[in-house]
Design an enzyme around this catalytic site. Sequence first.
Site, mmCIF file in Angstrom:
data_model
loop_
_atom_site.group_PDB
_atom_site.id
_atom_site.type_symbol
_atom_site.label_atom_id
_atom_site.label_comp_id
_atom_site.label_asym_id
_atom_site.label_seq_id
_atom_site.Cartn_x
_atom_site.Cartn_y
_atom_site.Cartn_z
ATOM 1 N N HIS A 122 0.847 -1.198 0.000
ATOM 2 C CA HIS A 122 0.000 0.000 0.000
ATOM 3 C C HIS A 122 0.878 1.243 0.000
ATOM 4 C CE1 HIS A 122 0.793 -1.438 4.071
ATOM 5 N NE2 HIS A 122 0.936 -0.165 4.387
ATOM 6 N N HIS A 167 1.013 5.202 1.314
ATOM 7 C CA HIS A 167 0.448 6.195 2.236
ATOM 8 C C HIS A 167 0.451 7.570 1.559
ATOM 9 C CE1 HIS A 167 0.932 3.671 5.947
ATOM 10 N NE2 HIS A 167 1.921 3.139 5.254
HETATM 11 P P1 AMP Z 1 2.352 -0.074 7.102
HETATM 12 O O1 AMP Z 1 2.952 -0.038 8.453
HETATM 13 O O2 AMP Z 1 3.083 0.733 6.078
HETATM 14 O O3 AMP Z 1 2.156 -1.514 6.700
HETATM 15 O O4 AMP Z 1 0.962 0.633 7.217
HETATM 16 C C1 AMP Z 1 -0.222 -0.021 7.515
HETATM 17 C C2 AMP Z 1 -1.225 1.064 7.695
HETATM 18 O O5 AMP Z 1 -2.502 0.456 7.668
HETATM 19 C C3 AMP Z 1 -1.112 1.797 9.029
HETATM 20 O O6 AMP Z 1 -0.987 3.181 8.772
HETATM 21 C C4 AMP Z 1 -2.397 1.447 9.756
HETATM 22 O O7 AMP Z 1 -2.886 2.523 10.518
HETATM 23 C C5 AMP Z 1 -3.319 1.104 8.619
HETATM 24 N N1 AMP Z 1 -4.408 0.176 8.908
HETATM 25 C C6 AMP Z 1 -4.372 -0.949 9.634
HETATM 26 N N2 AMP Z 1 -5.571 -1.571 9.621
HETATM 27 C C7 AMP Z 1 -6.375 -0.809 8.827
HETATM 28 C C8 AMP Z 1 -7.735 -0.895 8.404
HETATM 29 N N3 AMP Z 1 -8.523 -1.893 8.805
HETATM 30 N N4 AMP Z 1 -8.236 0.070 7.592
HETATM 31 C C9 AMP Z 1 -7.456 1.105 7.213
HETATM 32 N N5 AMP Z 1 -6.180 1.248 7.573
HETATM 33 C C10 AMP Z 1 -5.638 0.316 8.368
#
Ligand code: AMP
Length: 139
Positions: A102, A104
């Site tokens: 993903h 950000h």
């Molecule tokens: P990363 O650490 O780059 O893998 O980022 C994962 C991101 O996903 C974090 O910013 C979390 O806050 C976000 N996240 C986790 N669970 C969910 C969810 N159910 N819906 C939306 N964002 C999420």
Amino acid sequence: MAYDQNNIFAKILRGEAPCFKVFEDDMTLSFMDVMPQAEGHTLVIPKYPAENIFDLDPEYAAAMAKTVRRIAPAVRKAFDVPGILVAQLNGSAAGQTVFHIHTHIIPRTDGIDLKFHAREMADFKQLEKHAGMVKAALQ
Ligand code: AMP
């Protein structure tokens, strides 16, 4: 590590978990981060089972970049910020916590620090409102 079909973003893609959606096309989905590092923190994911950049199909990498190019200006407009941070973490050593790739998209303003990464759940009513603001800015 093999791709885990039960990671939360895979569940969102299958409609088994909710999200505050802002945009969708054939190859990508964009929705609000539930633990935002700043108001308006939005994510873009490919509809492809890849953990990170190392196993992502290049066609989907291109589709993701195209969607990020579309969403980032909408987030900037919706939240009226001077800067946008675009980031993508690959592997736990890089800070990745959800193992479906993903990107950000995070609003930035001079003098306002980012909140901690994936730490504090936002109010769902607020997230719904923020998704609406991004969607409106996409029109
Ligand atoms: P990363 O650490 O780059 O893998 O980022 C994962 C991101 O996903 C974090 O910013 C979390 O806050 C976000 N996240 C986790 N669970 C969910 C969810 N159910 N819906 C939306 N964002 C999420």
